[in-house]
Design a protein around this motif. Structure first.
Motif, PDB file in Angstrom:
ATOM      1  N   UNK A 203      35.293  29.242  27.025  1.00 23.13           N
ATOM      2  CA  UNK A 203      34.888  28.492  28.213  1.00 23.13           C
ATOM      3  C   UNK A 203      35.545  27.117  28.213  1.00 23.13           C
ATOM      4  N   UNK A 204      36.045  26.719  29.367  1.00 22.64           N
ATOM      5  CA  UNK A 204      36.600  25.381  29.522  1.00 22.64           C
ATOM      6  C   UNK A 204      35.963  24.742  30.743  1.00 22.64           C
ATOM      7  N   UNK A 205      35.792  23.435  30.672  1.00 12.44           N
ATOM      8  CA  UNK A 205      35.170  22.820  31.830  1.00 12.44           C
ATOM      9  C   UNK A 205      34.685  21.412  31.602  1.00 12.44           C
ATOM     10  N   UNK A 206      33.435  21.146  31.960  1.00 17.40           N
ATOM     11  CA  UNK A 206      32.984  19.762  32.072  1.00 17.40           C
ATOM     12  C   UNK A 206      33.023  18.949  30.783  1.00 17.40           C
ATOM     13  N   UNK A 207      32.715  19.549  29.643  1.00 16.59           N
ATOM     14  CA  UNK A 207      32.562  18.788  28.412  1.00 16.59           C
ATOM     15  C   UNK A 207      33.831  18.116  27.931  1.00 16.59           C
ATOM     16  N   UNK A 208      33.655  17.034  27.164  1.00 12.95           N
ATOM     17  CA  UNK A 208      34.787  16.319  26.579  1.00 12.95           C
ATOM     18  C   UNK A 208      35.128  16.843  25.190  1.00 12.95           C
ATOM     19  N   UNK A 209      34.382  17.849  24.741  1.00  8.32           N
ATOM     20  CA  UNK A 209      34.635  18.503  23.461  1.00  8.32           C
ATOM     21  C   UNK A 209      34.517  20.013  23.699  1.00  8.32           C
ATOM     22  N   UNK A 210      35.114  20.843  22.835  1.00  9.09           N
ATOM     23  CA  UNK A 210      35.075  22.295  23.060  1.00  9.09           C
ATOM     24  C   UNK A 210      33.773  22.938  22.613  1.00  9.09           C
ATOM     25  N   UNK A 211      33.538  24.166  23.100  1.00  8.59           N
ATOM     26  CA  UNK A 211      32.442  24.990  22.622  1.00  8.59           C
ATOM     27  C   UNK A 211      32.839  25.692  21.324  1.00  8.59           C
ATOM     28  N   UNK A 212      31.839  26.200  20.599  1.00  9.92           N
ATOM     29  CA  UNK A 212      32.084  26.899  19.343  1.00  9.92           C
ATOM     30  C   UNK A 212      31.886  28.400  19.446  1.00  9.92           C
ATOM     31  N   UNK A 213      31.665  28.939  20.638  1.00  5.82           N
ATOM     32  CA  UNK A 213      31.251  30.326  20.782  1.00  5.82           C
ATOM     33  C   UNK A 213      32.262  31.322  20.208  1.00  5.82           C
ATOM     34  N   UNK A 214      31.730  32.271  19.435  1.00  7.79           N
ATOM     35  CA  UNK A 214      32.490  33.396  18.896  1.00  7.79           C
ATOM     36  C   UNK A 214      31.469  34.414  18.409  1.00  7.79           C
ATOM     37  N   UNK A 215      31.930  35.516  17.859  1.00 12.96           N
ATOM     38  CA  UNK A 215      31.006  36.502  17.307  1.00 12.96           C
ATOM     39  C   UNK A 215      30.253  35.933  16.105  1.00 12.96           C
ATOM     40  N   UNK A 216      30.870  34.990  15.422  1.00 16.61           N
ATOM     41  CA  UNK A 216      30.250  34.387  14.246  1.00 16.61           C
ATOM     42  C   UNK A 216      29.451  33.132  14.556  1.00 16.61           C
TER      43      UNK A 216
ATOM     44  N   UNK B 172      27.085  43.142  28.091  1.00 21.38           N
ATOM     45  CA  UNK B 172      28.397  42.621  28.430  1.00 21.38           C
ATOM     46  C   UNK B 172      28.409  41.101  28.508  1.00 21.38           C
ATOM     47  N   UNK B 173      27.320  40.512  28.988  1.00 21.52           N
ATOM     48  CA  UNK B 173      27.240  39.050  29.041  1.00 21.52           C
ATOM     49  C   UNK B 173      27.315  38.455  27.638  1.00 21.52           C
ATOM     50  N   UNK B 174      26.591  39.046  26.703  1.00 26.76           N
ATOM     51  CA  UNK B 174      26.615  38.560  25.324  1.00 26.76           C
ATOM     52  C   UNK B 174      28.009  38.710  24.733  1.00 26.76           C
ATOM     53  N   UNK B 175      28.608  39.869  24.897  1.00 27.21           N
ATOM     54  CA  UNK B 175      29.948  40.107  24.351  1.00 27.21           C
ATOM     55  C   UNK B 175      30.976  39.182  24.995  1.00 27.21           C
ATOM     56  N   UNK B 176      30.810  38.911  26.281  1.00 24.14           N
ATOM     57  CA  UNK B 176      31.726  38.015  26.983  1.00 24.14           C
ATOM     58  C   UNK B 176      31.668  36.608  26.421  1.00 24.14           C
ATOM     59  N   UNK B 177      30.467  36.103  26.195  1.00 29.39           N
ATOM     60  CA  UNK B 177      30.326  34.740  25.692  1.00 29.39           C
ATOM     61  C   UNK B 177      30.861  34.620  24.266  1.00 29.39           C
ATOM     62  N   UNK B 178      30.819  35.692  23.516  1.00 26.16           N
ATOM     63  CA  UNK B 178      31.348  35.680  22.144  1.00 26.16           C
ATOM     64  C   UNK B 178      32.870  35.744  22.097  1.00 26.16           C
ATOM     65  N   UNK B 179      33.483  36.162  23.193  1.00 27.81           N
ATOM     66  CA  UNK B 179      34.929  36.392  23.167  1.00 27.81           C
ATOM     67  C   UNK B 179      35.715  35.585  24.195  1.00 27.81           C
ATOM     68  N   UNK B 180      35.031  34.807  25.016  1.00 29.08           N
ATOM     69  CA  UNK B 180      35.693  34.033  26.072  1.00 29.08           C
ATOM     70  C   UNK B 180      35.667  32.548  25.748  1.00 29.08           C
TER      71      UNK B 180
END
Length: 442
Positions: free
Chosen positions: A376-389, A366-374
């Protein structure tokens, strides 16, 4: 300045430690790896606790500055725990010292998985070190979250489904630095100085998309050899007016010292791995102290341009910096408040966000699936790239010039790009504040 003597004596002192750490290239990719998805299991999880583990260089050549990352992370986890934890669970954070030695990394990671029964590995630091446990963690089905390295190998969802990067990868960062150099130093001769492994290869691949025709020399260094005088002399003789570095902090500091020794004064531009001014200042002071030499870190760093993707400690009005400073003052007030400390806190906060989004019914899958589909917003000044791909981390960076008087100036605003030949463009988007993430909402 008696810089030559400082460099020589420091090199003798640290060569032995660097030989241990440099036995394999930072980009050496292990073979094999089953790529199997994990079972719906949850080792390290009880009704009121989740156990996380990490390998960090608490000693050895990468310890200066980097040893404080886990100190900062622990402070953040203490703050989260004191505010009710995540989904009713307190975070237990176990850190093992691998001394930036790949052989030791294998030993301590197996201890964390087999003896400590950690639920996930978080923030494992270093390409030469973490690459040695990549196959193992994926074969064992252990979530391998937010690796502290910009190597491209972390972003292989099919081969390594459990592994996710964190910091901006070296290719993207190289493209962003390349665009800055092309725009700001058009027609200038450029020299490249880099770690002779994936760090250097990937960074060059990005740089070459913009400044290949300006490059007059490419000089690699071996982490096992602290004498960088031949490379700096080659850079100087090439006529390089700008030197772009992809160096770990110890070698970035040594580069600055050696350049001063030989009277070489180019414009230095550094990737984020060696750009924390507080870490560089401490290293320069330490090298000088060991040899009895007199140097001025402010003078050596004046004009130095470095990349970043998290808010800087100097941005005292930034809501995230204020938040991190409050945690620092409460839990680790005797530590210097640096960009490196912010890295550890920000990374730990993101781990908390992942666990929160995964919910109370916590499993490794579930942790892996969550990170691929959520998102994340927060500290960084640029976005994350997380997805299933994509298991890549932050997608961009900004550039800052050190003014040499304790202040700095942004010379390129946050930019984002891809790992291919896409454009480098402004990051844009909204950035949430700490109280908008919902991490500690009941």
């Amino acid at each position: 300045m008696r810089i030559h003597r400082a460099v020589r004596i420091w090199a003798v002192a640290v060569t032995g430690a660097l030989v241990l750490a440099g036995c394999s290239g930072a980009g050496e990719t292990p073979s094999g790896g089953s790529g199997n998805q994990p079972a719906d299991s949850a080792p390290g999880v009880t009704d009121d606790t989740v156990v996380l583990g990490s390998h960090q260089p608490l000693t050895g050549p990468a310890a200066p500055g980097y040893s404080k990352i886990s100190v900062a992370a622990q402070a953040m986890y203490r703050y989260i725990n004191d505010n009710g934890g995540v989904n009713g669970r307190k975070i237990e954070y176990k850190v093992e010292d691998d001394a930036y030695n790949p052989t030791k990394t294998v030993e301590v990671v197996k201890k964390l998985v087999l003896e400590e029964q950690v639920f996930a590995l978080v923030g494992g630091l270093g390409t030469p070190t973490h690459s040695k446990v990549l196959d193992y963690l994926n074969q064992e089905g252990v979530p391998d979250l937010l690796v502290s390295s910009g190597a491209l190998m972390w972003d292989q969802p099919q081969k390594y489904p459990m592994t996710f990067g964190y910091q901006v990868d070296y290719l993207r960062e190289g493209k962003i630095m390349g665009k800055y150099v092309k725009d700001s130093f058009a027609g200038k001769k450029v020299g490249l100085f880099f770690q002779g492994d994936d760090v250097g290869r990937d960074t060059q691949a990005g740089l070459d998309q913009f400044i290949k025709d300006q490059v007059v020399t490419r000089q690699p260094y071996d982490p096992a050899n602290t004498d960088v005088t031949p490379q700096l002399l080659a850079l100087k003789s090439s006529g390089a007016e700008v030197v772009v570095c992809a160096c770990i902090p110890s070698f970035m500091a040594l580069t600055l010292l050696t350049a001063a020794k030989i009277g070489f004064k180019p414009q230095f531009v550094s990737s984020s791995i060696g750009a924390d001014p507080a870490t560089l200042t401490a290293l320069l002071q330490d090298f000088a102290k060991r040899s009895g030499a007199t140097v001025s870190p402010d003078q050596l760093l004046a004009g130095f341009v470095g990349a970043g993707y998290l808010p800087r400690a100097a941005l005292t009005d930034d809501p995230w910096v204020k938040f991190f400073k409050e945690i620092h003052d409460k839990y680790i007030p005797t530590e210097a408040f640096t960009d490196t400390l912010i890295f550890g806190m920000a990374q730990a906060y993101s781990v908390g966000q992942i666990l929160k989004a995964a919910g109370r019914d916590l499993t490794r899958r579930k942790v892996v699936e969550t990170l691929e589909t959520t998102q994340l917003k927060g500290p960084g000044l640029v976005p994350f790239a997380y997805s299933k791909e994509s298991h890549s981390g932050y997608t961009g960076a900004y550039l800052v010039r050190n003014n040499g008087n304790g202040t700095s100036s942004v010379v390129q605003q946050p930019m984002v790009t891809d790992r291919e030949s896409g454009e480098v463009k402004p990051a844009g988007g909204d950035r949430v504040n700490p109280d908008q993430t919902g991490l500690l909402d009941k």
